[in-house]
Design a protein around this motif. Structure first.
Motif, PDB file in Angstrom:
ATOM      1  N   THR A  40       0.830  -1.203   0.000  1.00 57.21           N
ATOM      2  CA  THR A  40       0.000   0.000   0.000  1.00 57.21           C
ATOM      3  C   THR A  40       0.865   1.254   0.000  1.00 57.21           C
ATOM      4  O   THR A  40       0.548   2.245  -0.676  1.00 57.21           O
ATOM      5  CB  THR A  40      -0.934   0.006   1.228  1.00 57.21           C
ATOM      6  N   LEU A  41       1.967   1.195   0.751  1.00 53.60           N
ATOM      7  CA  LEU A  41       2.870   2.348   0.749  1.00 53.60           C
ATOM      8  C   LEU A  41       3.406   2.589  -0.664  1.00 53.60           C
ATOM      9  O   LEU A  41       3.530   3.729  -1.115  1.00 53.60           O
ATOM     10  CB  LEU A  41       4.017   2.117   1.733  1.00 53.60           C
ATOM     11  N   GLY A  42       3.709   1.522  -1.374  1.00 45.11           N
ATOM     12  CA  GLY A  42       4.159   1.665  -2.747  1.00 45.11           C
ATOM     13  C   GLY A  42       3.113   2.344  -3.626  1.00 45.11           C
ATOM     14  O   GLY A  42       3.431   3.176  -4.474  1.00 45.11           O
TER      15      GLY A  42
ATOM     16  N   SER B  81       3.028   6.524  -5.306  1.00 50.10           N
ATOM     17  CA  SER B  81       2.938   6.805  -6.739  1.00 50.10           C
ATOM     18  C   SER B  81       1.826   7.790  -7.066  1.00 50.10           C
ATOM     19  O   SER B  81       1.717   8.228  -8.197  1.00 50.10           O
ATOM     20  CB  SER B  81       2.707   5.498  -7.499  1.00 50.10           C
ATOM     21  N   LEU B  82       1.005   8.131  -6.097  1.00 47.00           N
ATOM     22  CA  LEU B  82      -0.107   9.039  -6.387  1.00 47.00           C
ATOM     23  C   LEU B  82       0.419  10.452  -6.631  1.00 47.00           C
ATOM     24  O   LEU B  82       1.111  11.024  -5.794  1.00 47.00           O
ATOM     25  CB  LEU B  82      -1.092   9.052  -5.214  1.00 47.00           C
TER      26      LEU B  82
ATOM     27  N   ILE C 271       3.680   4.448 -15.129  1.00 51.94           N
ATOM     28  CA  ILE C 271       3.831   3.008 -14.950  1.00 51.94           C
ATOM     29  C   ILE C 271       5.079   2.751 -14.129  1.00 51.94           C
ATOM     30  O   ILE C 271       6.186   3.110 -14.516  1.00 51.94           O
ATOM     31  CB  ILE C 271       3.930   2.294 -16.311  1.00 51.94           C
ATOM     32  N   ASP C 272       4.846   2.190 -13.000  1.00 51.20           N
ATOM     33  CA  ASP C 272       5.947   1.900 -12.086  1.00 51.20           C
ATOM     34  C   ASP C 272       5.912   0.399 -11.803  1.00 51.20           C
ATOM     35  O   ASP C 272       4.962  -0.101 -11.218  1.00 51.20           O
ATOM     36  CB  ASP C 272       5.763   2.686 -10.788  1.00 51.20           C
ATOM     37  N   PRO C 273       6.913  -0.332 -12.245  1.00 47.81           N
ATOM     38  CA  PRO C 273       6.881  -1.784 -12.064  1.00 47.81           C
ATOM     39  C   PRO C 273       6.734  -2.186 -10.599  1.00 47.81           C
ATOM     40  O   PRO C 273       6.225  -3.242 -10.298  1.00 47.81           O
ATOM     41  CB  PRO C 273       8.242  -2.243 -12.611  1.00 47.81           C
ATOM     42  N   GLU C 274       7.190  -1.328  -9.698  1.00 47.32           N
ATOM     43  CA  GLU C 274       7.100  -1.697  -8.293  1.00 47.32           C
ATOM     44  C   GLU C 274       5.804  -1.223  -7.653  1.00 47.32           C
ATOM     45  O   GLU C 274       5.252  -1.866  -6.769  1.00 47.32           O
ATOM     46  CB  GLU C 274       8.284  -1.116  -7.518  1.00 47.32           C
ATOM     47  N   ALA C 275       5.340  -0.088  -8.101  1.00 43.15           N
ATOM     48  CA  ALA C 275       4.187   0.500  -7.432  1.00 43.15           C
ATOM     49  C   ALA C 275       2.880   0.239  -8.161  1.00 43.15           C
ATOM     50  O   ALA C 275       1.816   0.507  -7.637  1.00 43.15           O
ATOM     51  CB  ALA C 275       4.383   2.003  -7.285  1.00 43.15           C
ATOM     52  N   GLY C 276       2.931  -0.281  -9.330  1.00 46.40           N
ATOM     53  CA  GLY C 276       1.709  -0.494 -10.072  1.00 46.40           C
ATOM     54  C   GLY C 276       1.529   0.589 -11.107  1.00 46.40           C
ATOM     55  O   GLY C 276       2.434   1.364 -11.411  1.00 46.40           O
ATOM     56  N   MET C 277       0.362   0.653 -11.682  1.00 44.66           N
ATOM     57  CA  MET C 277       0.103   1.606 -12.758  1.00 44.66           C
ATOM     58  C   MET C 277      -0.928   2.620 -12.301  1.00 44.66           C
ATOM     59  O   MET C 277      -1.895   2.272 -11.645  1.00 44.66           O
ATOM     60  CB  MET C 277      -0.410   0.842 -13.983  1.00 44.66           C
TER      61      MET C 277
ATOM     62  N   THR D 224       7.440   4.975   6.216  1.00 42.72           N
ATOM     63  CA  THR D 224       7.883   3.583   6.305  1.00 42.72           C
ATOM     64  C   THR D 224       6.677   2.705   6.582  1.00 42.72           C
ATOM     65  O   THR D 224       5.618   3.190   6.986  1.00 42.72           O
ATOM     66  CB  THR D 224       8.931   3.410   7.421  1.00 42.72           C
ATOM     67  N   SER D 225       6.845   1.446   6.322  1.00 41.07           N
ATOM     68  CA  SER D 225       5.797   0.494   6.664  1.00 41.07           C
ATOM     69  C   SER D 225       6.334  -0.469   7.705  1.00 41.07           C
ATOM     70  O   SER D 225       7.522  -0.757   7.730  1.00 41.07           O
ATOM     71  CB  SER D 225       5.339  -0.280   5.419  1.00 41.07           C
ATOM     72  N   ASP D 226       5.450  -0.928   8.559  1.00 37.24           N
ATOM     73  CA  ASP D 226       5.851  -1.864   9.604  1.00 37.24           C
ATOM     74  C   ASP D 226       5.079  -3.161   9.410  1.00 37.24           C
ATOM     75  O   ASP D 226       3.877  -3.225   9.679  1.00 37.24           O
ATOM     76  CB  ASP D 226       5.536  -1.267  10.978  1.00 37.24           C
ATOM     77  N   PRO D 227       5.744  -4.188   8.907  1.00 37.35           N
ATOM     78  CA  PRO D 227       5.025  -5.441   8.661  1.00 37.35           C
ATOM     79  C   PRO D 227       4.510  -6.078   9.939  1.00 37.35           C
ATOM     80  O   PRO D 227       3.516  -6.793   9.930  1.00 37.35           O
ATOM     81  CB  PRO D 227       6.078  -6.323   7.982  1.00 37.35           C
ATOM     82  N   GLY D 228       5.200  -5.832  11.066  1.00 34.84           N
ATOM     83  CA  GLY D 228       4.767  -6.445  12.310  1.00 34.84           C
ATOM     84  C   GLY D 228       3.386  -6.005  12.736  1.00 34.84           C
ATOM     85  O   GLY D 228       2.574  -6.801  13.199  1.00 34.84           O
TER      86      GLY D 228
END
Lengths: 501, 120
Positions: free
Chosen positions: A364-366, A370-371, A455-461, A383-387
């Motif tokens: 989601t951060l990615g 990109s917005l 278009i960002d391969p990591e963040a989506g389109m 940052t994102s915290d997976p925990g």
């Protein structure tokens, strides 16, 4: 040396059956120690040591009171009364023995309490209508994995731990792995979680997280030290929270420039930067899971400073809280003491933690990075915290509101109505609009006019729409994220939700 | 009178930083040092000592106390002595620093006089 009262001499020895040796002690002290011994849930070898120590105390106290003129009977009664009820004292001893590092937050020291009071004050005085300021840390709920989310735990207190774990696995249709050595170690000398022990709590229709909280509480364990679980590689793993914390330890650096700058007045009054940094570290280790820090006797989190950099090696679930405390400290000084440069506008910036329920924080951060409309946000400090599955973002209140709106739009449960939108999907056609822009047309006739496609391969389109007069159409309300990389339907937006021109 | 372990811990570690002691003596020292205002009740002190020992902040050893007028060398009363460990010394340093930080914060407030009405 002080002589022992005649009738109290003889020690506190217990016979094999745990009965007081009535031949050598006055009945009241012996009976009281015996009652205490029976109530303490501590190893047998320790009971004797406790009774010996208390016996010594009582004898000395009785003697002192007798020197003040009390009769032996009265002195004995008073000395015992000073120790309090056997039940209450036994409970304190049981708690003291429960785990070497287990201490309540209430015991973290005065600063911890003061810190909490300061936080409360911030919340209280933030202004009308804002009971919880946007900069307050919001403890993110760690949502259970989907497979476990709907489980309701009903179990009798005599249910064996092994059967309990297996039943959870059957309910979730996932294999279970239990770290028994880790779980046995939770109780120190008194393991309470072992395969053949009963769970000790009647559970009636509890969600798994609530059930585990109740089980930990029953075992007198804090959440930091108790039972926990994760789903890894398609298995439910039950182990100690400490075990997972060690697995999830991450090293993060924080820039203390702003926090030090907020204490500029102290430095002007003679405090050294080193002292200010030390006080910052003290506050963090006193407020954020204090039991875990090496500085407080723990072994799961530690910090070191190098110049104005703070290096924190700690379980990932702690990092957002550390970051929040530091950000709060950075805003603690007077505005006219703001540090030029990195901290110049720190007084206007806020930090906010956005816990997510339905989608992964990292992905989601990615997306929100990109917005286009969120480009003013300084995502280098996000940052994102997976925990805790949360996103931490710094920025002005207005920008954070936009970020929150974007996250709200993305963080939605999967429904049958929402289908993945793929730019590779043949239902969509992309054509040039003739003015340099693009028009995306769906099979239902919905069209979206865009001036560009990122278009960002990591963040989506991402499609950035423009209105009929060429103006930028606000995006966040409808979130026209066209994404051909995400695989979870919950993160996609059906094209029919996009605005018509 | 102390009712919370948070303050009692600071007091106990401070007293032990001055030398080995035992439970009864700690209660006396705390009362004497505070001129009677601070009372470490045994019901709080002894479990706390156990907890601090479990955490490795203090160490303990036993010796035997015999009455001065005892005629023989028979069995005396056991006494448990406590000492501050290096880890406990570090903890004490942190607690003291935290307390001083708190005191500075509080001092900033208690020295403020209420504003007179009409002034801005």
């Amino acid at each position: 040396m002080i002589a022992r009262p005649e009738s109290a001499a003889g020690g506190s020895s217990l016979d094999r059956a745990g009965e007081p040796d009535s031949r050598s002690e006055p009945a009241s002290i012996a009976a009281w120690l015996h009652a205490l011994s029976r109530r303490m849930n501590v190893p047998a070898s320790e009971r004797q040591a406790v009774c010996d120590e208390l016996d010594a105390h009582l004898c000395q106290r009785v003697q002192e009171l007798m020197l003040c003129g009390l009769s032996e009977a009265k002195a004995t009664a008073d000395a015992i009364e000073e120790l309090g009820e056997a039940d209450e004292l036994a409970g304190r001893y049981t708690q003291a023995y429960s785990h070497p590092r287990r201490r309540r937050i209430m015991q973290i020291g005065m600063l911890g309490i003061a810190g909490a009071a300061v936080v409360t004050a911030i919340v209280t005085f933030n202004g009308p209508g804002s009971v919880i300021p946007s900069s307050a840390f919001q403890p993110a709920r760690e949502e259970p994995p989907e497979a476990l989310r709907d489980i309701r735990v009903t179990a009798d207190l005599s249910l064996r731990w092994d059967d309990f774990f297996q039943a959870i696995g059957q309910g979730a249709k996932l294999p279970v792995f239990v770290h028994w050595p880790q779980l046995r170690a939770i109780g120190g000398e008194m393991p309470t979680i072992s395969p053949d022990n009963g769970i000790g709590v009647d559970l009636q229709g509890f969600a798994l997280d609530a059930a585990i909280t109740m089980l930990n509480d029953h075992a007198n364990l804090t959440d930091d030290m108790g039972l926990a679980y994760r789903v890894q590689d398609g298995r439910i793993i039950f182990s100690s929270q400490a075990f997972f914390d060690r697995q999830e330890t991450v090293l993060v650096t924080y820039d203390l420039t702003a926090a030090i700058g907020a204490r500029k007045s102290d430095i002007e009054d003679g405090a050294t930067t080193h002292e200010v940094v030390d006080s910052i570290k003290q506050l963090v280790t006193s407020l954020v899971h204090p039991d875990l820090w090496a500085e407080n006797g723990g072994d799961l989190a530690r910090m070191q400073t190098y110049g104005t950099k703070l290096f924190v090696s700690a379980p990932s679930r702690l990092q957002p809280k550390v970051q929040w405390v530091l950000a709060e400290m950075a805003t603690a000084g007077p505005k006219d003491h703001a540090v030029p440069g990195a901290g110049a506008n720190i007084g206007d910036r806020q930090m906010r933690v956005f816990p997510l329920k339905h989608v992964a924080a990292g992905e989601t951060l990615g997306v929100i990075r990109s917005l286009q409309s969120l480009q003013p946000v300084d995502f280098t400090k996000a940052t994102s915290d997976p925990g805790t599955n949360s996103i931490i973002v710094q920025g002005s209140a207005d920008l954070l509101a936009l970020v929150g709106a974007a996250i709200d739009a993305i963080d939605r449960p999967a429904t049958q109505d929402r289908k993945p939108v793929s730019m590779l999907d043949p239902r969509f056609q992309i054509r040039a609009a003739g003015d340099g822009g693009l028009v995306i047309r769906a099979s239902d006739g919905t069209e979206l006019r865009c001036e560009e496609l990122n278009i960002d391969p990591e963040a989506g389109m991402q499609a950035v729409p423009v209105g009929a007069k060429g103006e930028r159409v606000p995006m966040l309300g409808d979130l026209p994220i066209l994404n051909n990389l995400f695989t979870t339907p919950a993160r996609a937006v059906p094209l029919r939700e996009l605005p018509r021109e | 009178m102390l009712t919370g372990n948070e303050s009692a811990e600071l007091v106990v570690l401070s007293l032990l930083s001055e030398g080995a002691s035992y439970g009864y003596q700690l209660t006396k020292d705390a009362a004497a040092r505070s001129e009677g205002h601070l009372r470490l009740t045994p019901g709080v002190l002894y479990p706390l000592l156990r907890q601090l020992e479990n955490e490795g902040l203090i160490t303990s050893s036993w010796d035997t106390v015999r009455a001065e007028d005892a005629e023989d060398a028979g069995e005396g009363r056991k006494r448990k002595w406590y000492r501050l460990s290096p880890k406990g010394k570090r903890r004490l340093g942190q607690r003291v620093a935290a307390y001083e930080s708190l005191r500075r914060v509080i001092d900033a407030f208690v020295g403020v006089r209420p504003r007179e009405e009409g002034t801005r």
